[in-house]
Design an enzyme around this catalytic site. Structure first.
Site, PDB file in Angstrom:
ATOM      1  N   LYS A  84     -13.329   6.469   3.519  1.00 16.42           N
ATOM      2  CA  LYS A  84     -14.772   6.663   3.627  1.00 16.42           C
ATOM      3  C   LYS A  84     -15.518   5.509   2.944  1.00 16.42           C
ATOM      4  CE  LYS A  84     -14.427  11.705   3.853  1.00 16.42           C
ATOM      5  NZ  LYS A  84     -14.819  12.998   3.245  1.00 16.42           N
ATOM      6  N   ASP A 141      -3.796   4.298  -2.015  1.00 21.09           N
ATOM      7  CA  ASP A 141      -4.704   5.196  -1.303  1.00 21.09           C
ATOM      8  C   ASP A 141      -5.738   4.353  -0.551  1.00 21.09           C
ATOM      9  OD1 ASP A 141      -6.650   7.093  -0.520  1.00 21.09           O
ATOM     10  OD2 ASP A 141      -6.229   8.333  -2.272  1.00 21.09           O
ATOM     11  N   THR A 171       9.469   0.559  -0.905  1.00 18.85           N
ATOM     12  CA  THR A 171       8.985   1.656  -1.733  1.00 18.85           C
ATOM     13  C   THR A 171       9.404   2.970  -1.077  1.00 18.85           C
ATOM     14  OG1 THR A 171       6.875   2.079  -0.632  1.00 18.85           O
ATOM     15  CG2 THR A 171       6.954   0.223  -2.184  1.00 18.85           C
ATOM     16  N   GLU A 172       9.156   4.076  -1.769  1.00 19.34           N
ATOM     17  CA  GLU A 172       9.471   5.382  -1.180  1.00 19.34           C
ATOM     18  C   GLU A 172       8.677   5.615   0.102  1.00 19.34           C
ATOM     19  OE1 GLU A 172       9.644   5.794  -5.723  1.00 19.34           O
ATOM     20  OE2 GLU A 172       8.254   4.976  -4.252  1.00 19.34           O
ATOM     21  N   GLU A 195       3.114  -3.950 -11.120  1.00 23.48           N
ATOM     22  CA  GLU A 195       2.792  -3.144  -9.937  1.00 23.48           C
ATOM     23  C   GLU A 195       1.761  -2.099 -10.334  1.00 23.48           C
ATOM     24  OE1 GLU A 195       4.919  -0.548  -6.379  1.00 23.48           O
ATOM     25  OE2 GLU A 195       5.824  -0.552  -8.378  1.00 23.48           O
ATOM     26  N   GLU A 205       7.274   3.338   2.033  1.00 29.97           N
ATOM     27  CA  GLU A 205       7.674   2.362   3.048  1.00 29.97           C
ATOM     28  C   GLU A 205       8.909   2.841   3.798  1.00 29.97           C
ATOM     29  OE1 GLU A 205       8.830  -2.399   3.292  1.00 29.97           O
ATOM     30  OE2 GLU A 205       8.195  -1.477   1.394  1.00 29.97           O
ATOM     31  N   ASP A 241       0.827   0.768   5.090  1.00 32.25           N
ATOM     32  CA  ASP A 241       1.039   1.238   6.460  1.00 32.25           C
ATOM     33  C   ASP A 241      -0.288   1.448   7.171  1.00 32.25           C
ATOM     34  OD1 ASP A 241       0.603   3.491   4.586  1.00 32.25           O
ATOM     35  OD2 ASP A 241       0.627   4.660   6.434  1.00 32.25           O
ATOM     36  N   ASP A 290      -4.118   4.376 -16.430  1.00 29.77           N
ATOM     37  CA  ASP A 290      -4.955   4.097 -15.271  1.00 29.77           C
ATOM     38  C   ASP A 290      -5.108   2.587 -15.099  1.00 29.77           C
ATOM     39  OD1 ASP A 290      -7.218   3.802 -13.484  1.00 29.77           O
ATOM     40  OD2 ASP A 290      -7.739   5.885 -13.946  1.00 29.77           O
TER      41      ASP A 290
END
Length: 212
Positions: free
Chosen positions: A122, A118, A191-192, A44, A194, A154, A96
């Site tokens: 833009k 994220d 997930t948290e 993940e 979600e 979402d 990372d």
């Protein structure tokens, strides 16, 4: 999201090298040795506080899970979840995702999860989206042939962008859901984010993208 700084996190993480793996590059091509078995490896990217991977690890002891999260103030919570759950098939990398190929050899991974990343809305930030073509190429190099990316968000805009990005790259789209929690998908682990968003009545989007 504004991160709450935890000055003690780095020291706490260092106390649990069996959960948050230090120097993960040393295990490149040898993760099965660390887990002590030849079970499939699922990764993940951007694992957050670890609710998803902890749940997956408990539900699927026959699979090895690795979560990547660069913020120590976040991954320390994931580490604690796994510690409390007393499961051994979940590890974390405090690193990372851009360094993915430094940690995994070619065709070493069986599946990748991207959950509530994220959206970078833009246009000038397109290359930062984890479903951008350069990331898809990076995932392909470490995944076994015909492996899948499982993607949840979402954000409708990011979902539409990602479907287009997957298709343009040549991936096969399977099980596309425009409203996950009102679909027939079984075995979903939340997930948290979600859980938070679905409790507010927000729609969750999901798809599986398979390499050829």
């Amino acid at each position: 999201m504004r991160l709450r700084h935890k000055p003690w996190a780095t020291e706490e993480i260092a106390k649990h090298p069996s959960i948050v793996v230090p120097n993960p590059g040393e295990y490149r091509g040898k993760w099965s040795e660390l887990f002590g078995n030849d079970n499939p490896i699922h990764v993940e990217v951007g694992t957050g506080k670890g609710q998803f991977l902890t749940g997956m690890g408990q539900a699927h002891p026959e699979i090895n899970y690795i979560g990547i999260e660069k913020y120590d103030s976040v991954i320390v919570s994931a580490m604690q979840r796994v510690k409390d759950a007393e499961i051994e098939n979940v590890k974390f990398l405090n690193d990372d995702v851009n360094e993915l190929t430094s940690f995994f050899a070619d065709e070493e991974i069986d599946r990748i999860y991207i959950n509530f990343t994220d959206p970078w809305p833009k246009n000038r930030h397109e290359k930062r989206r984890l479903t951008y073509k350069s990331f898809l190429a990076m995932y392909e190099s470490v995944l076994k042939p015909q492996s899948e990316i499982h993607f949840k968000t979402d954000n409708q805009g990011l979902f539409e962008y990602s479907l287009h990005s997957f298709s343009k790259y040549g991936l096969i789209l399977n099980n596309v859901s425009l409203d996950l929690h009102n679909s027939d998908v079984e075995g979903n682990i939340m997930t948290e984010y979600e859980e938070k968003f679905s409790n507010k009545g927000m729609r969750i989007y999901r798809c599986e993208a398979q390499y050829r």
